[in-house]
Enzyme design. Sequence first.
Site, mmCIF file in Angstrom:
data_model
loop_
_atom_site.group_PDB
_atom_site.id
_atom_site.type_symbol
_atom_site.label_atom_id
_atom_site.label_comp_id
_atom_site.label_asym_id
_atom_site.label_seq_id
_atom_site.Cartn_x
_atom_site.Cartn_y
_atom_site.Cartn_z
ATOM 1 N N GLY A 28 0.776 -1.648 -0.326
ATOM 2 C CA GLY A 28 0.282 -0.116 0.254
ATOM 3 C C GLY A 28 1.182 1.394 0.074
ATOM 4 N N TYR A 29 0.426 2.209 -0.361
ATOM 5 C CA TYR A 29 0.933 3.298 -0.278
ATOM 6 C C TYR A 29 0.590 4.765 0.553
ATOM 7 C CZ TYR A 29 2.711 1.268 -4.610
ATOM 8 O OH TYR A 29 3.489 0.737 -5.338
ATOM 9 N N LEU A 30 1.561 5.451 1.718
ATOM 10 C CA LEU A 30 0.916 6.906 2.475
ATOM 11 C C LEU A 30 0.119 7.825 1.624
ATOM 12 C CD1 LEU A 30 3.877 5.659 5.000
ATOM 13 C CD2 LEU A 30 2.657 4.803 5.368
ATOM 14 N N GLU A 39 -3.354 4.238 1.434
ATOM 15 C CA GLU A 39 -4.671 4.507 0.250
ATOM 16 C C GLU A 39 -4.754 3.215 0.010
ATOM 17 O OE1 GLU A 39 -4.755 7.661 -2.489
ATOM 18 O OE2 GLU A 39 -2.903 7.693 -1.955
ATOM 19 N N ASN A 96 2.636 0.764 -9.754
ATOM 20 C CA ASN A 96 1.541 0.009 -8.848
ATOM 21 C C ASN A 96 0.968 1.552 -8.330
ATOM 22 O OD1 ASN A 96 1.914 -2.343 -8.706
ATOM 23 N ND2 ASN A 96 4.625 -2.147 -8.451
#
Length: 158
Positions: free
Chosen positions: A29-31, A82, A144
């Site tokens: 996941g991405y902050l 997210e 990604n």
Amino acid sequence: MAEEIERKFLLLNEDWRGAVQRSVAFAQGYLLGARQASVRVRIEGEQANLNIKGVTLGVRRAEYEYPIPLADAREMLDTLCEGPLIEKTRHYVEHQGHTWEIDEFHGDNAGLRVAEIELAHEDEPFARPGWLGAEVSGEARYYNVMLVKHPYREWRDE
């Protein structure tokens, strides 16, 4: 500065499957809120890393990666990242002196498969396997971090 030189390609067919040496499940996941870099939390099998990449498109980008405790990674994926998370299986295939990483996506990105090769320099020659399709290194939607914002399942409606 740490750098990554990576090229991305689509796949023409499934012929690569017979050459897979190992496969690993990924969840990442991405902050939220990062603007100048993508900040990724990744669980790879039973290991976890925090990864920071420059947002530049193309084959060369700044990249930093640090191991973190697995429990911390799970908590960050659940509370700070997210959605939807990126779920994929990475298959490793050796071909004429290079390791290809073939990402087979699941969840909201099911059906997408991308082959990546990391190189020592941008002009490094490499043999193209017969299953390799068009290069998409400069196309943002295949990154990604973009698949979180615009999953592959939504592309079919375009």
